[in-house]
Each structure stands twice: as C-alpha cells, then as structure tokens.
Design an enzyme around this catalytic site. Structure first.
Site, mmCIF file in Angstrom:
data_model
loop_
_atom_site.group_PDB
_atom_site.id
_atom_site.type_symbol
_atom_site.label_atom_id
_atom_site.label_comp_id
_atom_site.label_asym_id
_atom_site.label_seq_id
_atom_site.Cartn_x
_atom_site.Cartn_y
_atom_site.Cartn_z
ATOM 1 N N CYS A 29 1.221 -1.590 -0.212
ATOM 2 C CA CYS A 29 0.448 0.198 -0.025
ATOM 3 C C CYS A 29 1.178 0.974 0.117
ATOM 4 O O CYS A 29 0.949 1.831 -0.742
ATOM 5 C CB CYS A 29 -0.524 -0.271 1.344
ATOM 6 S SG CYS A 29 -2.271 1.274 0.728
ATOM 7 N N CYS A 30 1.974 1.000 0.643
ATOM 8 C CA CYS A 30 2.711 1.994 0.745
ATOM 9 C C CYS A 30 3.313 2.546 -0.123
ATOM 10 O O CYS A 30 4.145 3.645 -0.954
ATOM 11 C CB CYS A 30 3.681 2.401 2.292
ATOM 12 S SG CYS A 30 2.765 2.581 3.831
ATOM 13 N N CYS A 68 -0.976 8.243 7.627
ATOM 14 C CA CYS A 68 -2.562 8.341 7.010
ATOM 15 C C CYS A 68 -3.381 7.832 7.836
ATOM 16 O O CYS A 68 -3.133 6.821 8.924
ATOM 17 C CB CYS A 68 -2.607 6.930 5.822
ATOM 18 S SG CYS A 68 -1.611 6.841 4.350
ATOM 19 N N CYS A 104 -3.694 4.051 9.339
ATOM 20 C CA CYS A 104 -2.323 3.724 10.087
ATOM 21 C C CYS A 104 -2.219 4.528 10.986
ATOM 22 O O CYS A 104 -1.258 3.910 11.480
ATOM 23 C CB CYS A 104 -1.817 3.121 8.762
ATOM 24 S SG CYS A 104 -1.822 1.969 7.377
ATOM 25 N N CYS A 135 7.857 4.127 5.373
ATOM 26 C CA CYS A 135 7.159 3.944 4.946
ATOM 27 C C CYS A 135 7.609 3.463 2.979
ATOM 28 O O CYS A 135 7.034 2.981 2.924
ATOM 29 C CB CYS A 135 6.608 5.134 3.909
ATOM 30 S SG CYS A 135 5.575 5.683 5.535
HETATM 31 S S1 SF4 Z 1 0.277 4.495 5.855
HETATM 32 FE FE1 SF4 Z 1 -0.719 3.009 5.296
HETATM 33 S S2 SF4 Z 1 -2.843 3.552 3.907
HETATM 34 FE FE2 SF4 Z 1 -0.889 5.432 4.160
HETATM 35 S S3 SF4 Z 1 0.026 4.629 2.160
HETATM 36 FE FE3 SF4 Z 1 1.297 2.773 4.149
HETATM 37 S S4 SF4 Z 1 -0.033 1.073 4.145
HETATM 38 FE FE4 SF4 Z 1 -1.203 2.810 3.023
#
Ligand code: SF4
Length: 422
Positions: free
Chosen positions: A129-130, A211, A214, A237
């Site tokens: 996701c990151c 985010c 998280c 990240c």
């Molecule tokens: S911090 Fe969480 S929601 Fe944001 S990009 Fe990374 S995994 Fe995704």
C-alpha cells in the site's frame, strides 16, 4: 525560478568545490535557518525541494522554509488516506506561512484500480500500500531536484547520531538537514517561540500522524511513533521515505524491469522465497509445485498472489484455481524453449484466463511479438539490447505466421491457405 537539470546537478560541483567538511564547519549547530538559507542562496539556487507529511512535527521546518524561500517546492504525498484534519492543516500552514508552491503528489489511478480497488490494501499488505501510494509516486519527483531538505535529527536514531547539516549522497543528490542538532525540546521551544499552529489531532493524543487507517493515539509515555502501524511489524513507509516524511536513504531510482502496456513500470511482485509459508506469501509468483503442495492454504490466504509455471508443468493441473491469481508468470529458462508459448495459449484460449500473463527468464526482442500473439501481456526484461529496443519502440514486425491463434483474429496472409490465396 530556473528549472533544475535532472541529469546533472550542477550544484554538486559547487558543493565539491566548497568541500563538504568545510561546509559543515561553517555553521553553528543550532543555526538551522542559516543552513537552509545558505543551501538556497549559495549552493542549490532553485534546485532544492522538500517533502512534508504535514504531520505533527512539520510546522517547524516549513516555518523555516517560509522564512528563507516561501516559493520552495513543498511536496505532499496525498495518499488518499489522510485524515480530513491533515488536509485542513495543509491549507492552514500554506496560508499562515505564505508558501506559494505546495504540490500534492497522487498515486497512479491505474495502480490503485489494479492493486487496491477496495481501498483495503493497508489492512492486508501495508508495505505494498505504501509502495503504490507513496514510494512510486514520489520517485519521479525526487529525480527533478538536485537537493532535498529533510527534517531528520541526530537524537532520533543511533544511525543518525552523526548526521551533518549537509550530505552528498551516492546518487548525486544533496541532502540538507537543518534540524540535525535539534532535540525534541528544541522543536517544542521553536514552536512556542513562533506561535506555530498545531496539527488539529495533536491535542487529541496523536503524536505522529500519517494516513488515517495506520495512525492511532499514543498513550502517555509511549514512543510517539508507537501509534503508526500499531500491531504491525512496520516502522517506515519505504526505502525512499523516512521517519519524518522526508527523503531518507540515497534516492536511487530502482530499475524497472517489468514492461507492460508500452512502458517499464514498477513491479509489485517480489521474488519467491522458498522458505515462505503459504499464509505469509503475498505479491509473489508461487511456483506451481509449491502451490499444489499447499493448495488449500494458498487458496484461503487473503493476499494477492501470482503463479509461476515452469517448462513442462501443466496448466491443466491448476485450471480450476486460475481465478485465484492476479498474474501468471511463465518462465523461459532458455531462448529456444518454446513450451511457454503453449502454456500461455492454454491459459487464454482454453481457460479464458483474463489476468496478467507475464514472460520471465530469457526474454529477448525477437520473441516478444510472438509472445504477445499467444496472450502474454507483460514481460520481465533484463537483456539490455531488448530493453533499449522496447524503450525505443523497435520491435521486429512479424507479418506472416504458420500457426493461427485462437481468440485474436489473424491478419490476412498469416495462415498458409490465405497466404496462397493472396
Ligand atoms: S500509511 Fe497506511 S494507508 Fe498510508 S499508504 Fe501506507 S499502508 Fe497505505
């Protein structure tokens, strides 16, 4: 402002001429604004930018930026997952500090549609996701500037204990760390002295803010970072992003080997690891034999998976499970081995597989047009001349074929009887 030359950071010559050691000796430890001003006015001249998370800690550095050069590009990773309070805080700091170049960087909508259509990837695979929401969108931006301002501080980690004000990185970039010698108390004192606006969530117990999915509140006495990715073995990240939302390690653009839809793109899949448990596997192409050995476990895993088919392995053996895989990789250990073409055709024509079919291994320029006819949609290419040919759109044209393929209509002249007729 002059546009920086991405291929040759001329500021480096200046920095080398000055001598990095001498440069770092020029400033008082706490002269953060002096460091920043010198970087802007004497070293990097419009070739300097900053990435800010607009989190709990961001106001201090952004205030300094506004004192020195309010037009400095400030990039904000708009992941699509921020708290509304963070988005409001971006506007607050922008107008309060008079920052004129705040730019949001968004993830590629195609990546989101492909890898996170439900928006829940953070739950099952936060690294990926990151990767698609932060690392990938940021990478091309990092290449545009010769220097980056970071908010890193010596006290934060052991590795940062010797952090200087100026660093020359191995990828020909300069990192400027104005707050290198600041402690937590110095940050708080600066905030108070300049009456800087606080992030709206800070008073509610959010001490490090990223985010929304998280980030959680931290208890009294807890490490401020404890609220990030709570319960997950994840602290940062990604390789280009650090603790404070600033550019971290040398910004080496990783080489993309996956060619798809006419371009080399980042590959979300990682190499298969023999020791990987079925429940842990995600974004890997599981070798067919390993899949069959633990079929139930792989089928019940929630993570995105691919399948790897080696020459001689039978697509028929996994026909019922093909829908489980986002990608099927077919290996070509040697240029002359044609069995992979048949596997691709079976996938597409007999089983109607609609996902990615990728060729891996000895993938060469001459094979690609034929592979595409057989249904391959992606190619992992490491052979340098082939890479160049793809970049320059120089694939050989093959007008005549001995064998028809199923679903796609073949141009006139490709089948022997049609060739005779024409
Ligand atoms: S911090 Fe969480 S929601 Fe944001 S990009 Fe990374 S995994 Fe995704």
């Amino acid at each position: 402002m002059t546009m920086p030359d991405p291929t040759h950071p001329a500021s480096h010559d200046r920095l080398r001429a000055l001598g990095i050691v001498a440069l770092n000796g020029m400033f008082d430890e706490m002269d953060a604004v002096g460091v920043l001003r010198y970087a802007v006015e004497d070293v990097l001249h419009g070739d300097l930018a900053i990435v800010s998370s607009f989190g709990a800690d961001s106001a201090v550095l952004l205030h300094m930026v506004s004192q020195v050069d309010p037009a400095m590009p400030v990039f904000f990773l708009e992941t699509g997952k921020h708290f509304p309070e963070t988005l409001a805080y971006v506007e607050t700091l922008k107008s309060r500090f008079g920052l004129t170049h705040v730019e949001a960087i968004h993830p590629d909508p195609a990546d989101i549609a492909r890898f996170d259509p439900q928006g829940t990837l953070w739950e099952t695979d936060p690294d990926s996701c990151c990767h698609i929401r932060k690392t990938e969108p940021l990478e091309p931006v990092t290449l545009r500037y010769g220097g980056w301002v970071t908010g890193r501080k010596r006290y934060q980690t052991q590795e940062r204990g010797v952090l200087p004000h100026f660093e020359l990185t191995s990828d020909e970039r300069i990192k400027v760390n104005p707050l290198a010698y600041f402690t937590d108390a110095d940050v708080i004192a600066y905030r108070k002295a300049h009456d800087l606006p606080e992030h709206p969530l800070y008073a509610k117990g959010y001490k490090s803010i990223g985010c929304a999915p998280c980030t959680s509140v931290v208890a009294e006495g807890e490490d401020p970072r404890a609220g990030r990715w709570r319960g997950l073995n994840k602290k940062e990240c990604g390789i280009h992003y650090d603790f404070n939302g600033a550019i971290a390690s040398p910004m080496q653009a990783s080489r993309h080997n996956l060619w798809k839809d006419g371009a080399f793109i980042a590959d979300p899949f990682k190499p298969w690891d023999e020791g990987l448990a079925a429940t842990e596997a995600r974004y890997v192409h599981v070798p067919l034999a390993a899949f069959l050995a633990q079929r139930e476990a792989f089928l019940s895993s929630p993570h995105p998976l691919g399948l790897l088919i080696a020459p001689g392995e039978r697509v028929e053996d996994v026909a019922e499970d093909l829908g489980r895989f986002a990608s099927v990789a077919i290996s070509f250990p040697a240029f002359g081995d044609g069995r992979g073409y048949s596997s691709a055709r079976l996938l597409r024509e007999r089983y109607g597989y609609g996902g990615e079919v990728r060729a891996v291994g000895d993938v060469l320029q001459d094979q690609i047009p034929l592979m595409r006819r057989c249904g391959f949609s992606a190619f992992v290419v490491t052979h340098e001349p082939t890479r160049q040919a793809l970049i320059e759109n120089r694939l050989p044209e093959v007008a005549l074929f001995y064998q028809p393929v199923g679903a796609t209509e073949i141009p006139v002249g490709t089948r022997p009887f049609l060739r005779r007729a024409s």
